[in-house]
Design a protein around this motif. Structure first.
Motif, short mmCIF file in Angstrom:
data_model
loop_
_atom_site.label_atom_id
_atom_site.label_comp_id
_atom_site.label_asym_id
_atom_site.label_seq_id
_atom_site.Cartn_x
_atom_site.Cartn_y
_atom_site.Cartn_z
N ALA A 144 87.19 46.88 101.83
CA ALA A 144 85.92 46.18 101.70
C ALA A 144 84.86 47.13 101.15
O ALA A 144 84.97 48.34 101.30
CB ALA A 144 85.47 45.64 103.06
N PRO A 145 83.81 46.56 100.51
CA PRO A 145 82.64 47.39 100.22
C PRO A 145 81.96 47.76 101.52
O PRO A 145 82.17 47.11 102.55
CB PRO A 145 81.76 46.46 99.37
N VAL A 146 81.17 48.83 101.51
CA VAL A 146 80.48 49.24 102.73
C VAL A 146 78.98 49.06 102.56
O VAL A 146 78.46 48.97 101.45
CB VAL A 146 80.81 50.71 103.10
N ARG A 147 78.30 49.02 103.69
CA ARG A 147 76.85 48.83 103.66
C ARG A 147 76.16 50.11 103.21
O ARG A 147 76.56 51.21 103.58
CB ARG A 147 76.33 48.46 105.05
N ARG A 148 75.13 49.94 102.43
CA ARG A 148 74.23 51.06 102.13
C ARG A 148 72.80 50.55 102.24
O ARG A 148 72.52 49.36 102.01
CB ARG A 148 74.49 51.65 100.74
N LEU A 149 71.90 51.45 102.59
CA LEU A 149 70.51 51.06 102.81
C LEU A 149 69.82 50.82 101.48
O LEU A 149 69.81 51.70 100.62
CB LEU A 149 69.78 52.14 103.61
N LYS A 150 69.29 49.64 101.31
CA LYS A 150 68.60 49.30 100.06
C LYS A 150 67.11 49.64 100.13
O LYS A 150 66.53 50.14 99.18
CB LYS A 150 68.78 47.81 99.75
N ASP A 151 66.49 49.34 101.26
CA ASP A 151 65.04 49.55 101.40
C ASP A 151 64.72 49.90 102.85
O ASP A 151 64.88 49.07 103.74
CB ASP A 151 64.30 48.27 100.99
#
Length: 202
Positions: A144-151
């Motif tokens: 799966a793709p993983v979460r990254r902080l956008k803002d």
């Protein structure tokens, strides 16, 4: 007493092209003092797990969701009746996880591990979100793709463009409180060993 206390900072450590990236929770007292990830009591158990897998520390990149030690202060009565303060490790809260999120995002983007192993719920949910729980998905390989902080201002997350191979298992410290988890962890490790054979080649 402040509601949230953190101290120190432990850098990620390992090769630039690791077989495994381990994503833990946060450093503890031992790690803060010597700067070595997973060098405390839980780290010794983790070393036993990787020895079981036939993987050395030189093949692993170690990081954690939060890089400072979150602690709580507990007041206790000393032997002479005086009140003393003791620091105890605690789980990092969401504000602390957000503050350290760009570091983990940078590591995952630049290190490109063949396999990510998350330890416990905090490492797992940092990458895949709160719909995943360690009790339900431990020992299962997730692509799966993983979460990254956008803002950081809005606490908005997004997903990476690429998928990663993520293998969740219990945190090694969990066996200190629930020894029966050791059998489940060894079954997880047996499953992980199958996937690693393909990554390491013949």
């Amino acid at each position: 007493m402040e509601p949230y206390n953190c101290e120190g900072f432990v850098h990620g450590r390992g090769p630039g092209d690791p077989l495994i990236m381990v994503v833990g929770e946060a450093p503890g007292e031992t790690e803060i003092h010597n700067g070595m990830p997973f060098s405390g009591r839980a780290g010794k158990v983790l070393d036993e797990f990787f020895e079981y897998l036939g993987v050395s520390r030189e093949e692993i990149y170690f990081t954690s969701t939060v890089r400072s030690r979150p602690f709580k202060i507990v007041h206790k009565e000393g032997q002479g009746g005086e009140i003393i303060q003791k620091k105890y490790n605690r789980a990092p809260n969401m504000k602390e996880q957000l503050a350290h999120a760009p570091i983990v995002d940078y590591e995952i983007r630049h290190i490109k591990p063949k396999q990510i192993v998350t330890l416990g719920n905090i490492g797992l949910q940092r990458l895949l979100g709160r719909k995943y729980t360690i009790s339900e998905v431990h020992g299962k390989l997730i692509h799966a793709p993983v979460r990254r902080l956008k803002d950081m201002d809005t606490n908005e997350w997004t997903l990476t463009d690429r998928e990663y191979a993520i293998f969740p298992t219990f945190h090694p410290a969990s066996i200190f409180y629930n020894r029966s988890l050791l059998e489940k962890i060894h079954r997880d490790l047996d499953e992980l060993k199958k996937h690693l054979k393909g990554d390491k080649g013949p």
